[in-house]
Design an enzyme around this catalytic site. Sequence first.
Site, PDB file in Angstrom:
ATOM      1  NE  ARG A   2      48.766  31.067  62.755  1.00 29.51           N
ATOM      2  CZ  ARG A   2      47.664  30.530  62.283  1.00 29.51           C
ATOM      3  NH1 ARG A   2      47.544  30.274  60.977  1.00 29.51           N
ATOM      4  NH2 ARG A   2      46.648  30.242  63.077  1.00 29.51           N
ATOM      5  NE  ARG A  50      40.360  32.911  72.200  1.00 33.00           N
ATOM      6  CZ  ARG A  50      40.425  32.683  70.903  1.00 33.00           C
ATOM      7  NH1 ARG A  50      40.354  33.668  70.030  1.00 33.00           N
ATOM      8  NH2 ARG A  50      40.577  31.462  70.442  1.00 33.00           N
ATOM      9  CD1 TRP A  86      45.808  32.198  57.818  1.00 36.39           C
ATOM     10  CD2 TRP A  86      44.447  33.499  56.607  1.00 36.39           C
ATOM     11  NE1 TRP A  86      45.214  33.093  58.681  1.00 36.39           N
ATOM     12  CE2 TRP A  86      44.365  33.911  57.969  1.00 36.39           C
ATOM     13  CE3 TRP A  86      43.671  34.186  55.660  1.00 36.39           C
ATOM     14  CZ2 TRP A  86      43.544  34.959  58.396  1.00 36.39           C
ATOM     15  CZ3 TRP A  86      42.858  35.224  56.090  1.00 36.39           C
ATOM     16  CH2 TRP A  86      42.791  35.605  57.443  1.00 36.39           C
ATOM     17  CE  LYS A 124      39.979  36.026  66.632  1.00 38.91           C
ATOM     18  NZ  LYS A 124      39.400  34.974  65.777  1.00 38.91           N
ATOM     19  CD  GLU A 141      41.977  34.001  63.076  1.00 40.14           C
ATOM     20  OE1 GLU A 141      40.856  33.863  63.568  1.00 40.14           O
ATOM     21  OE2 GLU A 141      42.678  33.061  62.649  1.00 40.14           O
ATOM     22  CG  ASP A 146      44.007  27.722  64.707  1.00 47.11           C
ATOM     23  OD1 ASP A 146      43.484  27.513  65.808  1.00 47.11           O
ATOM     24  OD2 ASP A 146      43.435  28.302  63.772  1.00 47.11           O
ATOM     25  CD  GLU A 191      40.958  29.286  73.038  1.00 42.12           C
ATOM     26  OE1 GLU A 191      41.028  30.375  73.646  1.00 42.12           O
ATOM     27  OE2 GLU A 191      40.710  29.206  71.820  1.00 42.12           O
ATOM     28  CG  HIS A 227      48.026  25.516  58.713  1.00 41.56           C
ATOM     29  ND1 HIS A 227      47.582  26.009  57.508  1.00 41.56           N
ATOM     30  CD2 HIS A 227      47.435  26.281  59.651  1.00 41.56           C
ATOM     31  CE1 HIS A 227      46.771  27.032  57.713  1.00 41.56           C
ATOM     32  NE2 HIS A 227      46.650  27.217  59.010  1.00 41.56           N
ATOM     33  CD  GLU A 260      38.923  25.581  63.214  1.00 39.27           C
ATOM     34  OE1 GLU A 260      38.915  25.854  64.425  1.00 39.27           O
ATOM     35  OE2 GLU A 260      39.241  26.395  62.328  1.00 39.27           O
TER      36      GLU A 260
HETATM   37  C1  BDP Z   1      40.623  29.378  64.309  1.00 40.68           C
HETATM   38  C2  BDP Z   1      39.277  29.300  63.704  1.00 40.68           C
HETATM   39  C3  BDP Z   1      38.535  30.591  63.723  1.00 40.68           C
HETATM   40  C4  BDP Z   1      38.557  31.167  65.122  1.00 40.68           C
HETATM   41  C5  BDP Z   1      39.980  31.307  65.567  1.00 40.68           C
HETATM   42  C6  BDP Z   1      40.115  31.768  67.003  1.00 40.68           C
HETATM   43  O1  BDP Z   1      39.408  28.850  62.379  1.00 40.68           O
HETATM   44  O2  BDP Z   1      37.246  30.360  63.287  1.00 40.68           O
HETATM   45  O3  BDP Z   1      37.904  32.384  65.171  1.00 40.68           O
HETATM   46  O4  BDP Z   1      40.620  30.063  65.515  1.00 40.68           O
HETATM   47  O5  BDP Z   1      40.423  30.922  67.838  1.00 40.68           O
HETATM   48  O6  BDP Z   1      40.993  28.080  64.607  1.00 40.68           O
HETATM   49  O7  BDP Z   1      39.934  32.933  67.295  1.00 40.68           O
END
Ligand code: BDP
Length: 703
Positions: A340, A328, A547, A291, A295, A369, A391, A525, A397
């Site tokens: 996004r 990724r 976010w 990754k 983020e 996500d 993925e 979201h 979550e």
């Molecule tokens: C998001 C999650 C975060 C992960 C991120 C990811 O909230 O904790 O680190 O994806 O996939 O859904 O890298």
Amino acid sequence: MKKNAIIFLLLCWANTQLMADDGYRLWLKYDLLSNVTQRTQYKNQVNAIAIGSNSLVLQTAAKELQLGLQGLLGKSIAVNMGKGGKGVLLLSVNPTDEAVQNLAADGFAIVQRNQQWMVVSKTDNGVLYGCFTLLRQVKLGTAFKQQRYSESPKIRLRMLNHWDNPLGTIERGYAGSSLWKWYELPEVIDPRYIDYARANASVGINAVVLNNVNASARFLTKEYLVKVKALAEVFRPYGIKVFLSLNFASPKILDKIPTSDPLDSRVVEWWKNKTAEIYSIIPDFGGYLVKANSEGEPGPQDYGRTHADGANMLASALAPHNGLVIWRAFVYAADPKGDRFKEAYKDFKPLDGKFASNALVQVKNGPIDFQSREPFHPLFGKMPQTPLAMEFQLTQEYLGFSTNWVYEAPLFKECLESDTYAKGKGSTVAKVIDGSLDNHAWSAMAGVANTGSDRNWTGHTMAQANWYAFGRLAWNYDLTSEQIAEEWIQQSLTQHPQTVGIIKELMLKSREIYVDFTTPLGLHHVMGQNIHFGAEPWLEKSARPDWTAIYYHRADSLGLGFDRTSKGSNALSLYAPEVQQLWGDAQKCPLPYLLWFHHVPWTQKLSTGNTLWDEFSSRYYKGVASVAWMQQQWEQTKPHLDQAIFTDVKGRLAVQHREALNWRDACVLYFQQYAKQPIPKPYEKPTRTLDELKKIVEIYQLK
Ligand code: BDP
């Protein structure tokens, strides 16, 4: 009957009667078959098992088959070396056997020749999968029906991604703490590691990434590598390879190299040496998952380089060892004016054709996500020169953690069956990721694991089915959600026909019910921002605009939803024209995707005959009513289930009902402020106020 056999049977019986089921054995419950005729028939087929060679994996295969058959049939079965004969089940690795000629390496055939049954494959792993399949067939009563039965996996790398941290926590884990006891390793081998490997192998999973994608560089230190080696040794006999997530800034963090620029020779050298060190410790190490520039994680863009530059540098360090880098695509630059939805596409599409041959790009199923419903990610079908890995997220979550029952197979299949039209009709996402559409040598499907230290592994017993279904679909995505549910229930819970039927229906409806009481009609979201639980549609401010909730739902006095047509962000243009046509017209867009692509007037009539507001708010009420229905249905399963499991799931359904009410009331009251319309009949206005609901959500968010 001999005395020993009677004692053996009695012990098996006592075992099943006395112990409450804590769910630990998952779907690998080898209790005596209750169907006596079937049992007798199978008993006559197998007296012993023979293995032709003595490899680790073949030994495992024989041991598992022996354990399973002994339990299911209630007779002892010996394992011998050699070819055996009549009544001896032969496990054979033979790449030239005509029965396996057209199968992939891990495929297998179960054949009868000269009154002898055999499991044959080109590889040891294939035989292992054949043995687990045979056990499943014995349990389900479908074994030894055809003289030749064969299977071949569609995807080469069927992997779990663990988001586990060095100190035992799991990012987005809801079933206790990490399975890996890093401090105790390598000296202490928890027997649970073996049971974990068994469960994976039984559904064809052949690779695991042990640590979080937000990776600690610590995993690459010598101290940790010997711990990883210990786990690799446990998994090897089950045909499972170990991978690690890496921190791109490791050269800097671990060895104070002043840069982590992938084109800097010191960095190249560092990774080359580190990779060689890893392979000297774990010779069959799988490779890296990365990754980067996402983020806040470090990556090649920190040095003006591309994702391909970063991936290729690692790929060349791995190539001499036949390792893979899985890079990724979950990236989204903070662009306050952007969408996004389009960010990953912007970064990755231009890099198609630039990745090394041992690099794969891992793409989440949808563009945002892991929401309860997303359109397929627009990168699928748009990077033909790059093997794209899928993925999925097993851990819930955004699906209510481990207090909500959501069977995910329909969600996975919805994505896999979506047509990208990349090469005309029928270019499904499944064909993109299995490599068949563009002739790739590598293919991969990853599931973010939902396992943890809870005794039943997944917190909610029903979530075990998501682990199971993931493995089964990675092996063969053509299986239906219903088939998978049916076999999982029969192996894990009960074979009582009516009860199987009830649970299956609950499973198949569970995802749509969850969508209804949380994010109907393509809303997305709007969950609580800190822990992604509960509703927080009023969230206006966060560290980044994308976010918040308002960024996505765009509610105003006119309507609701994100306009992604050419009049809006135009994210739709990333898809093939046929897909644009499918989703582009608000009047015709299928309702599940409506608010993903359109800002729809509250008063607009939908295909159901209701206005948007009426349909939208009714869905919340229907969703809550459906949870109550789930509770009633569950009651009926009581006489035929283990009581510990029955009671636990009953409790969780009650929690789910409470949470569904919170979602409903919060969303209906919040959006009503914009729609300015009454709650449609026959539903009653929530008795709680919006402020009261905000307080409840604050508690969820640990504020
Ligand atoms: C998001 C999650 C975060 C992960 C991120 C990811 O909230 O904790 O680190 O994806 O996939 O859904 O890298």
